[in-house]
Design a protein around this motif. Structure first.
Motif, short mmCIF file in Angstrom:
data_model
loop_
_atom_site.label_atom_id
_atom_site.label_comp_id
_atom_site.label_asym_id
_atom_site.label_seq_id
_atom_site.Cartn_x
_atom_site.Cartn_y
_atom_site.Cartn_z
N GLY A 1 2.07 -17.71 -3.33
CA GLY A 1 2.67 -18.18 -4.58
C GLY A 1 2.37 -17.30 -5.77
N GLY A 2 2.17 -16.02 -5.56
CA GLY A 2 1.91 -15.11 -6.67
C GLY A 2 3.12 -14.96 -7.58
N ASP A 3 2.88 -14.75 -8.87
CA ASP A 3 3.98 -14.64 -9.81
C ASP A 3 4.66 -13.28 -9.75
OD1 ASP A 3 2.35 -12.87 -11.22
OD2 ASP A 3 1.68 -14.37 -12.65
N TRP A 4 5.76 -13.16 -10.51
CA TRP A 4 6.58 -11.94 -10.50
C TRP A 4 5.77 -10.71 -10.91
CZ3 TRP A 4 7.81 -9.02 -14.85
CH2 TRP A 4 8.82 -8.06 -14.69
N ASP A 5 4.95 -10.84 -11.96
CA ASP A 5 4.20 -9.69 -12.46
C ASP A 5 3.22 -9.18 -11.41
OD1 ASP A 5 3.19 -7.91 -14.70
OD2 ASP A 5 1.36 -8.98 -14.18
N ARG A 6 2.55 -10.09 -10.73
CA ARG A 6 1.56 -9.67 -9.73
C ARG A 6 2.24 -9.10 -8.48
NH1 ARG A 6 -0.98 -14.18 -12.31
NH2 ARG A 6 -2.99 -13.55 -13.22
N ARG A 7 3.42 -9.59 -8.15
CA ARG A 7 4.18 -9.00 -7.04
C ARG A 7 4.54 -7.54 -7.36
NH1 ARG A 7 6.08 -12.58 -3.19
NH2 ARG A 7 5.69 -14.77 -3.72
N ASN A 8 4.98 -7.31 -8.59
CA ASN A 8 5.30 -5.94 -9.00
C ASN A 8 4.05 -5.06 -9.03
OD1 ASN A 8 8.03 -6.17 -9.26
ND2 ASN A 8 8.03 -6.56 -11.45
N ARG A 9 2.96 -5.63 -9.49
CA ARG A 9 1.70 -4.88 -9.56
C ARG A 9 1.27 -4.45 -8.16
NH1 ARG A 9 -1.51 -4.86 -14.16
NH2 ARG A 9 -0.31 -6.61 -14.97
N LEU A 10 1.43 -5.34 -7.20
CA LEU A 10 1.08 -4.99 -5.81
C LEU A 10 1.94 -3.84 -5.31
CD1 LEU A 10 -0.48 -5.42 -3.19
CD2 LEU A 10 1.21 -7.19 -2.57
N LYS A 11 3.23 -3.83 -5.68
CA LYS A 11 4.11 -2.73 -5.26
C LYS A 11 3.59 -1.39 -5.79
CE LYS A 11 8.50 -5.23 -4.75
NZ LYS A 11 9.89 -5.34 -5.23
N VAL A 12 3.10 -1.40 -7.03
CA VAL A 12 2.56 -0.18 -7.62
C VAL A 12 1.32 0.27 -6.85
CG1 VAL A 12 1.48 0.83 -9.66
CG2 VAL A 12 3.48 -0.66 -9.92
N TYR A 13 0.37 -0.63 -6.65
CA TYR A 13 -0.86 -0.29 -5.94
C TYR A 13 -0.56 0.19 -4.52
CZ TYR A 13 -3.89 -2.48 -9.51
OH TYR A 13 -4.56 -2.80 -10.67
#
Length: 384
Positions: free
Chosen positions: A168-180
């Motif tokens: 249930g992670g939010d949109w910002d953290r999903r994007n952050r994971l893509k970067v990492y």
């Protein structure tokens, strides 16, 4: 950790890892600047443990007065944090306990005390309830892994972050994971795996705790150039508004992408030489710089050769702005390795393309698959 909407602090300071890399691996003419910036960063973040580590590793004399000053600052700060933890445990609630434990973990990460920081983050994780905060703690462990080039720590926590985000992670953290994840894939030569993650987050990049946006754009361009077809490269890179916004501040990369797309081969080779040096002294891509340059040469050689049945070595060398001897040697090696579909007529000084017949190959493949299917049917009929 930072709350919702707040900027995540750069802990540990990723720039210092690059300075450390330059001092270990880079050219001597860059050492003085890297050393000055490294010591400035160490002093600013009170990094006594990291200072001692790099002094031993790089074999430079430790400034005892500076080291003792940093040690004293560490002891004082950690005592205050431990007092805060004790007070929270005795008098306050779970949220305050979690916040105090996170403060300790972040401080240890900031000063470069790797093992203690990792252990402290794990303790804080176990005492933290909200899913978003637990994801942020996992990102912090990934950053420690990236800072110290600890692949196991990086990979385990990327998978952990992915699992938590799926809960249930939010949109910002999903994007952050893509970067990492994209940067990690890039550092492991998985350019195809990295490119979508990097390009998809260009417009939404907020991971300034990891790197500056311009550096992120550089990595996205490098991944795209080596993986995308020409049509996709134009749409996702050449015409991308996020890249257009900063490309004038990255002249080397601007020339690189424009010359690649416009088939300006001589200009491209000049740009590629600069890109190769950029990659050579980058801590994430250093081990891949020869591979990257070779693959890009193969890409443009192939692009040119596809337009001709044959052309002279002289003409091709002129197109790329190199000597005939260099081109002959380079192309010969790539042909011998099976990377270019061509042959060289040494007597005539001509390179002849030897493109595979795709339709005939597909036809032969279909016939082979048909034969296999008939054989299986015959075996099945005997059993029945």
């Amino acid at each position: 950790m930072s709350g919702e909407g707040e900027k995540t602090p750069r802990i540990p300071n990723s720039a210092l890892a690059q300075y450390r890399f330059i001092l270990k691996t880079g050219p001597k003419e860059r050492h003085a600047e890297a050393m000055a910036k490294l010591i400035d960063g160490i002093t600013a973040d009170e990094m006594a443990p990291f200072y001692k580590l790099v002094a031993n590793e790089l074999k430079f004399p430790l400034d005892e007065a500076l080291y003792k000053k940093l040690q004293a600052a560490n002891e004082e700060s950690l005592k205050k944090i431990e007092d805060k933890i004790a007070d929270a445990q005795a008098n306050l609630g779970e949220t305050e306990i979690s916040d105090a434990l996170i403060s300790k973990a972040e401080y240890l990460a900031r000063i470069g005390e790797k093992e203690s920081a990792v252990a402290a983050f794990r303790v804080a994780f176990d005492k933290t309830g909200p899913l978003g905060a637990r994801i942020d703690l996992t990102f912090a462990l990934i950053r420690i892994g990236l800072f110290f080039a600890d692949s196991d720590l990086i990979n385990r926590n990327i998978e952990k972050a992915r699992s938590l985000i799926n809960e249930g992670g939010d949109w910002d953290r999903r994007n952050r994971l893509k970067v990492y994840d994209g940067i990690n894939k890039l550092s492991n030569r998985d350019f195809k795996g990295a490119v979508d993650n990097l390009l998809e987050t260009l417009a939404t990049f907020t991971s300034t705790e990891l790197m500056d946006y311009k550096d992120f754009v550089k990595y996205a361009i490098l991944a795209a150039a080596i993986t995308l077809k020409r049509k996709d490269f134009k749409k996702k890179v050449i015409d991308a508004p996020e890249i257009l916004e900063v490309i004038n501040e990255l002249p080397l990369f601007g020339d690189y992408i424009s010359s690649l797309y416009r088939c300006e081969y001589s200009k491209f080779f000049t740009s590629l030489a600069g890109i190769e040096q950029e990659i050579k002294w980058d801590r994430f891509l250093h081990v891949h710089y020869r591979y990257y340059a070779r693959e890009m040469r193969i890409a443009v050689y192939t692009q040119l050769l596809e337009s001709y049945r044959s052309l002279t070595i002289e003409s091709m060398a002129n197109s790329f702005g190199v000597t005939e001897d260099f081109l002959d040697s380079d192309v010969s090696k790539l042909i011998a390795a099976g990377r270019l579909n061509a042959v060289i007529d040494k007597v005539g000084g001509i390179i002849e393309t030897n493109r595979p017949d795709v339709k005939n190959s597909q036809y032969q493949g279909t016939i082979k698959q048909g034969d296999l299917l008939l054989t299986r049917i015959q075996k099945l009929s005997r059993v029945v």
